[in-house]
Design a protein around this motif. Structure first.
Motif: not given
Ligand SMILES: *Cc1c(COP(=O)(O)O)cnc(C)c1O
Length: 351
Positions: A8-9, A300-303, A308-311, A339-341
């Motif tokens: 991810p990037g 997109l739910p905040d959770k 995603l951002l943390a990943r 990303l979808i996964a």
């Protein structure tokens, strides 16, 4: 989590995080051979301008600039006196992402903002803003500026643009298009470039290549040639006349000479469609704005966003009250699926 080996990037952060497409790169390499006159007197600049005229099927005036902010700002400053105003949507790049450059270049013009329909300016808003005041204390409206494709991933149809132009002309205003993603709109609508520009009454277009696959560069295209009077001086004064112009011009040749522009924008638009379909199949994800070009805007739910951002996925959440994912010529199916996964995993949809 994701079963692919995609790291991810910045894949979906913007369409300007992609590299230079092979055709633009090859043209640059060819243009790099030997010596050439400076300041646009070279064969590459002439050829790029001719290709743009062929693309629009008209004898437009073409100038090259380093980026979209400069192109937009120079156009506004050449159309306006300092006491004029420009009508645009409150999501317009002119308003939100140019640090006041259009006002700065024009010595004091004012942007008159309107609410929009997912980024699209409504023609009746032109009448409303012009009709609001006619006294000397109000900055006199002079230009309507629309973005095609819009900042929220939507596209004006030819009829919608015609209605904007009609309202503008009725009020004696000029029409400018910010076309950072113009090619995406052309492909999305399946029309000729002329059908959404001079055929419907657009006066001037800032045509971007960076998001299309070039390293740098915008073209300013005047369909009304009279408006281009002394624009070359404005480019020079604004620091936008490239000394080694062939390097700004060559990518256009690589993109427009064959079908590279079409191939890459079709790909980017299709990637956005695939991504939107995948995301919307997941519980809790809803569409914020229609997917009509190369951007996907979802609630997109905040959770999920935080995960995603943390990943390591990069994406914006401050545009259009949504999470924005942009696709480019370089986007791959594997990246989309990864990303979808990940979104699916954190939605609790998949275990
Ligand atoms: C990217 C973009 C521009 C151009 O931005 P620069 O960074 O100045 O090249 C202009 N308008 C829109 C809508 C854009 O997305």
């Amino acid at each position: 989590m994701s079963s692919t080996n995609i790291q991810p990037g910045y894949q979906f952060a913007s369409d300007n995080t992609a590299g230079v497409c092979p055709e633009a790169w090859a043209a640059l390499e060819q243009a790099n051979a030997g010596y050439a006159p400076g300041y646009g007197d070279d064969v590459w600049t002439a050829k790029a301008a001719d290709l743009i005229r062929d693309w629009f099927e008209c004898d437009c005036e073409v100038f090259f600039a380093f980026n979209g902010t400069a192109a937009n700002s120079m156009v506004v400053s050449s159309l306006c006196q300092s006491y004029h105003s420009v009508i645009c949507s409150d999501f317009a790049h002119l308003e939100t992402d140019e640090c006041g450059a259009p006002e700065f270049f024009s010595n004091g013009i004012k942007l008159l903002l309107t609410e929009s329909d997912s980024g699209k300016l409504l023609p009746e808003e032109i009448d409303r803003l012009v009709g609001k005041r006619s006294d000397i204390h109000y900055p006199k409206p002079r230009v309507v500026s629309v973005t095609q494709a819009t900042e929220l991933g939507t596209v004006y149809t030819a009829d919608e643009l015609a209605a904007v132009c009609e309202a503008a002309k009725r009020q004696g205003l000029r029409v400018h298009i910010d076309g950072a993603r113009f090619a995406n709109a052309v492909v999305s609508l399946g029309v000729k470039p002329r059908a959404i520009t001079h055929d419907v009454g657009v006066d001037v277009l800032c045509l971007g290549t960076t998001k299309l696959g070039a390293p740098v560069g915008d073209a300013v295209v005047f369909f009304d040639r009279d408006l281009a009077h002394e624009f070359d001086y404005r480019c020079k004064q604004a620091g936008q006349l490239a000394s080694k112009m062939r390097y700004l011009a060559a990518p256009w040749v690589g993109l427009l000479e064959g079908d590279a522009w079409q191939k890459h924008t079709t790909h980017a638009n299709n990637c956005a469609k695939r991504l939107a379909e995948g995301l919307l199949a997941i519980d809790g994800i809803t569409l914020a704005h229609p997917t009509q070009a190369n951007g996907v805007f979802v609630h997109l739910p905040d959770k999920i966003a935080d995960h995603l951002l943390a990943r390591g996925w990069h994406f914006y959440t401050f545009i259009g009250n949504a999470a924005r994912f942009m696709c480019s010529w370089q986007t791959t199916d594997e990246e989309i699926d990864a990303l979808i996964a990940d979104v699916g995993f954190w939605s609790g949809d998949q275990q």
